[in-house]
Design a protein around this motif. Structure first.
Motif, mmCIF file in Angstrom:
data_model
loop_
_atom_site.group_PDB
_atom_site.id
_atom_site.type_symbol
_atom_site.label_atom_id
_atom_site.label_comp_id
_atom_site.label_asym_id
_atom_site.label_seq_id
_atom_site.Cartn_x
_atom_site.Cartn_y
_atom_site.Cartn_z
ATOM 1 N N GLU A 170 0.823 -1.106 -0.048
ATOM 2 C CA GLU A 170 -0.056 -0.007 -0.253
ATOM 3 C C GLU A 170 0.813 1.265 0.065
ATOM 4 O O GLU A 170 0.311 2.430 -0.492
ATOM 5 C CB GLU A 170 -0.987 -0.090 1.259
ATOM 6 N N TYR A 171 2.147 1.131 0.592
ATOM 7 C CA TYR A 171 2.932 2.339 0.491
ATOM 8 C C TYR A 171 3.984 2.083 -0.096
ATOM 9 O O TYR A 171 5.153 1.720 0.091
ATOM 10 C CB TYR A 171 3.457 2.681 2.013
ATOM 11 N N THR A 172 3.989 2.130 -1.531
ATOM 12 C CA THR A 172 5.138 1.837 -2.314
ATOM 13 C C THR A 172 4.900 2.720 -3.746
ATOM 14 O O THR A 172 3.831 3.532 -3.603
ATOM 15 C CB THR A 172 4.959 0.336 -2.852
ATOM 16 N N ALA A 173 5.594 2.746 -4.554
ATOM 17 C CA ALA A 173 5.579 3.556 -6.012
ATOM 18 C C ALA A 173 6.469 2.833 -7.049
ATOM 19 O O ALA A 173 7.259 2.132 -6.767
ATOM 20 C CB ALA A 173 5.940 5.006 -5.667
ATOM 21 N N SER A 174 5.860 3.348 -8.058
ATOM 22 C CA SER A 174 6.825 3.151 -9.401
ATOM 23 C C SER A 174 7.967 4.263 -9.490
ATOM 24 O O SER A 174 7.700 5.287 -9.278
ATOM 25 C CB SER A 174 5.879 2.900 -10.710
ATOM 26 N N LEU A 175 9.168 3.668 -9.799
ATOM 27 C CA LEU A 175 9.924 4.670 -9.771
ATOM 28 C C LEU A 175 10.811 4.590 -11.154
ATOM 29 O O LEU A 175 11.372 3.531 -11.509
ATOM 30 C CB LEU A 175 11.058 4.380 -8.796
ATOM 31 N N ARG A 176 11.073 5.732 -11.749
ATOM 32 C CA ARG A 176 11.869 5.697 -13.219
ATOM 33 C C ARG A 176 12.735 6.845 -13.084
ATOM 34 O O ARG A 176 12.235 8.241 -12.876
ATOM 35 C CB ARG A 176 11.021 5.722 -14.343
ATOM 36 N N CYS A 177 14.072 6.888 -13.402
ATOM 37 C CA CYS A 177 15.001 7.806 -13.511
ATOM 38 C C CYS A 177 15.592 7.848 -14.680
ATOM 39 O O CYS A 177 16.112 7.151 -15.331
ATOM 40 C CB CYS A 177 16.020 7.584 -12.056
ATOM 41 N N LEU A 178 16.227 9.199 -15.054
ATOM 42 C CA LEU A 178 17.395 9.392 -15.919
ATOM 43 C C LEU A 178 18.615 9.978 -15.671
ATOM 44 O O LEU A 178 18.353 10.986 -14.496
ATOM 45 C CB LEU A 178 16.741 10.478 -17.281
ATOM 46 N N LEU A 179 19.692 9.610 -15.709
ATOM 47 C CA LEU A 179 21.014 10.409 -15.425
ATOM 48 C C LEU A 179 21.745 10.814 -16.566
ATOM 49 O O LEU A 179 21.918 10.250 -17.601
ATOM 50 C CB LEU A 179 21.913 9.376 -14.410
ATOM 51 N N LEU A 180 22.023 12.337 -16.438
ATOM 52 C CA LEU A 180 22.467 12.873 -17.656
ATOM 53 C C LEU A 180 23.652 13.641 -17.258
ATOM 54 O O LEU A 180 23.706 14.374 -16.190
ATOM 55 C CB LEU A 180 21.452 13.921 -18.115
ATOM 56 N N SER A 181 24.921 13.539 -17.851
ATOM 57 C CA SER A 181 26.054 14.065 -17.680
ATOM 58 C C SER A 181 25.990 15.511 -18.306
ATOM 59 O O SER A 181 25.641 15.558 -19.334
ATOM 60 C CB SER A 181 27.337 13.428 -18.298
ATOM 61 N N ALA A 182 26.560 16.519 -17.303
ATOM 62 C CA ALA A 182 26.677 17.782 -17.959
ATOM 63 C C ALA A 182 27.922 17.996 -19.165
ATOM 64 O O ALA A 182 28.081 19.215 -19.310
ATOM 65 C CB ALA A 182 26.730 18.751 -16.899
ATOM 66 N N ASP A 183 29.011 17.010 -19.158
ATOM 67 C CA ASP A 183 29.943 17.186 -20.181
ATOM 68 C C ASP A 183 29.320 17.456 -21.395
ATOM 69 O O ASP A 183 28.693 16.397 -21.914
ATOM 70 C CB ASP A 183 30.798 16.104 -19.835
ATOM 71 N N PRO A 184 29.790 18.208 -22.090
ATOM 72 C CA PRO A 184 29.478 18.326 -23.865
ATOM 73 C C PRO A 184 29.837 17.148 -24.611
ATOM 74 O O PRO A 184 29.022 17.072 -25.557
ATOM 75 C CB PRO A 184 29.915 19.759 -24.127
ATOM 76 N N ASP A 185 30.929 16.678 -24.293
ATOM 77 C CA ASP A 185 31.415 15.572 -25.027
ATOM 78 C C ASP A 185 30.823 14.224 -24.522
ATOM 79 O O ASP A 185 31.387 13.175 -25.312
ATOM 80 C CB ASP A 185 32.954 15.629 -24.872
ATOM 81 N N CYS A 186 30.032 14.021 -23.421
ATOM 82 C CA CYS A 186 29.257 12.942 -23.226
ATOM 83 C C CYS A 186 28.174 12.913 -23.744
ATOM 84 O O CYS A 186 27.161 13.748 -23.444
ATOM 85 C CB CYS A 186 29.337 12.685 -21.773
ATOM 86 N N ARG A 187 27.578 11.714 -24.651
ATOM 87 C CA ARG A 187 26.371 11.752 -24.895
ATOM 88 C C ARG A 187 25.509 10.295 -24.520
ATOM 89 O O ARG A 187 24.614 10.062 -25.036
ATOM 90 C CB ARG A 187 26.198 11.561 -26.400
ATOM 91 N N THR A 188 26.099 9.825 -23.648
ATOM 92 C CA THR A 188 25.366 8.625 -22.806
ATOM 93 C C THR A 188 24.549 8.944 -21.685
ATOM 94 O O THR A 188 24.743 9.841 -21.000
ATOM 95 C CB THR A 188 26.612 7.896 -21.999
ATOM 96 N N ARG A 189 23.092 8.411 -22.045
ATOM 97 C CA ARG A 189 22.168 8.606 -21.351
ATOM 98 C C ARG A 189 21.612 7.361 -20.532
ATOM 99 O O ARG A 189 21.366 6.320 -21.376
ATOM 100 C CB ARG A 189 20.979 9.227 -22.127
#
Length: 516
Positions: free
Chosen positions: A341-360
């Motif tokens: 009853e006290y739970t939730a679905s959880l989805r997250c994104l991690l994004l690097s602030a480095d302009p040379d990094c395009r890994t998501r």
């Protein structure tokens, strides 16, 4: 001046006044022999009369010009004009037995008679002298030298009334160009009919004076830009919750940890369990706790993302997610509620602030959606994992199951009975389970991908993932709006996410990432 001869006593008095010798001549000449005949001949010569002007000197009459014609002409004149007829008695000035003549009455007294002159040939009118404009008159219109009708020296043509039934000879007035068309209004819903509920909020959730910090807003909107991507995030209450006055069950967290190229951006989306009390609280706790765990490890996570260490990222994020759900279960125990009853679905994104990094990097547990818009078409990137009901396998050893394989020593009797050999090994007592064991949590989801220029990554909660998969028109409309690859403004993005479809009235949360 007695050249006229005798005249009867009945002559009008005007004749005597005109030709009385005692009267002074109005135009005396320098010579004594200046007579009317001389003046007539002079005027005739001046006007070029020549042979066409009859001479009065031949007949001795100085008063009137007498026209003399042949006999044949006289007959014709008598027939046409009715004068000179034989039945008429002769006038006093005609000599008895003489030749009848036609006499024209003398005109009014004039200094000199004007003989008939042929009409001259028509000539062009002389230019008109422009008249000065009076102070009360309006200024003239601008003169166009190429327009012949605009010549100020040309007199205006007389106005001719126009037949209203006839076509207007004047050229039609120029039609102004139509104003630029306004952009087409964006639709608010897709499908054949509008949704059941209204699009705008109707009722507010109930509030507790002692727990005002637990209230959540109807809509949350955020955005940022780092490196080569632009971030847009929005969470809004569903039509059903707006109508019933229920709080938004979706929670949204956007956070940046660190600075410079080593900074890490986290976007977390959580949805509380349906039809449970305090669902919005469990979703907020899930976002807050996963955010704290990522923030404490952001330096290591940012380094692994820039280096592309996929295995380390998966295992590390799995542990952080487990800790978050462990805290949710502990919180449920504190509240005296079941963990489900006290739970939730959880989805997250991690994004690097480095302009040379395009890994998501994407990770989470529970329902929702992960989509990518590339070359005008949507791609479903949801990791394929088996559902809990589809998991098959033997029970875990040590919880009362019968060992199989090499661990089991079995013996079969001639009658086909199978007996388990007692190896006299002491077994640890199994755990005391008074209630059925709860089903295992949903599988952990993880995905890491490299973005291309022009891509749009979309992470959504269940409220938007379901209509995107079930109503193709919704995905088509969003693809058309985002076809140019330019990230929309915050207000425009909110309107795009709020595009409704009949039959889908849950909360909606969407995180969009536009790649430059």
């Amino acid at each position: 001046m007695s050249q006229q001869g005798d005249r009867p006593a009945t002559t009008d008095d005007w004749w005597g006044r005109l030709y009385d010798e005692s009267a002074r001549d109005t135009g005396p000449a320098g010579t004594p022999d200046d007579t009317i005949d001389d003046r007539f001949d002079s005027a005739a010569d001046t006007l070029g009369g020549g042979d066409d002007v009859p001479s009065t000197r031949s007949y001795g009459h100085a008063v009137d010009a007498i026209a003399v014609d042949d006999d044949e002409d006289d007959a014709g004149d008598d027939e046409d004009e009715g004068v000179g007829s034989a039945s008429r008695p002769p006038a006093w000035w005609e000599s008895p037995g003489g030749r009848p003549v036609t006499r024209t009455p003398a005109p009014a007294p004039e200094p000199a008679p004007e003989p008939s002159v042929p009409s001259p040939a028509p000539v062009a009118p002389a230019p008109l002298t422009p008249r000065p404009r009076a102070p009360w008159e309006p200024p003239p219109a601008a003169f166009d030298p190429t327009d012949p009708a605009a010549d100020p020296t040309t007199p205006p043509a007389p106005a001719v009334p126009r037949d209203p039934r006839a076509a207007d000879p004047r050229p039609p007035a120029p039609v102004p160009p139509p104003p630029p068309s306004a952009p087409a209004a964006r639709i608010s819903h897709v499908g054949d009919s509008p949704p059941t509920y209204e699009a705008e909020p109707t009722a507010l959730p109930a509030a507790d004076a002692e727990e005002l910090d637990q209230l959540v807003a109807d809509t949350v909107l955020d955005g940022a830009r780092y490196g080569t991507y632009t971030l847009r995030a929005a969470s809004l209450r569903g039509d059903s919750a707006r109508y019933r006055g229920e709080p938004r069950r979706d929670a949204l967290l956007t956070a940046r940890f660190g600075a410079g190229p080593g900074a890490l951006v986290l976007v977390a989306v959580a949805t509380g369990a349906r039809a449970t009390e305090g669902a919005h609280l469990s979703a907020a706790d899930a976002c807050r706790w996963i955010g704290g765990a990522v923030g404490r490890s952001h330096s290591r996570l940012a380094e692994d993302i820039r280096a592309g260490r996929r295995g380390d990222l998966k295992s590390g994020l799995h542990r952080l997610t487990d800790r978050t759900y462990g805290k949710l279960r502990a919180r449920a125990a504190e509240l005296g509620r079941d963990p489900e009853e006290y739970t939730a679905s959880l989805r997250c994104l991690l994004l690097s602030a480095d302009p040379d990094c395009r890994t998501r990097v994407f990770f989470g547990v529970g329902g929702g959606g992960l989509f990518r818009l590339r070359d005008g078409a949507w791609q479903d990137l949801e990791p394929l994992v088996p559902e809990p009901s589809e998991i098959r396998g033997a029970p875990v050893v040590g919880y009362g199951s019968v060992p199989t394989g090499a661990r089991a020593a079995t013996e079969q009797t001639p009658d086909g009975d199978r007996l388990t050999m007692d190896l006299e090994i002491t077994k640890a007592p199994g755990p005391l389970v008074e209630e059925p064991v709860p089903p295992p949590p949903e599988p952990f989801r993880f995905r890491a991908s490299v973005a291309r220029p022009g891509d749009t990554l979309l992470l959504t909660s269940v409220g938007l993932a379901e209509p995107l998969r079930g109503v193709p028109a919704l995905g088509g409309e969003l693809a058309a709006r985002w076809a140019d690859g330019e990230p929309p403004g915050l207000a425009t993005y909110l309107a795009d996410v709020a595009l409704r479809a009949k039959g889908y009235a849950d909360d909606r949360t969407a995180v969009g990432v536009w790649e430059a």
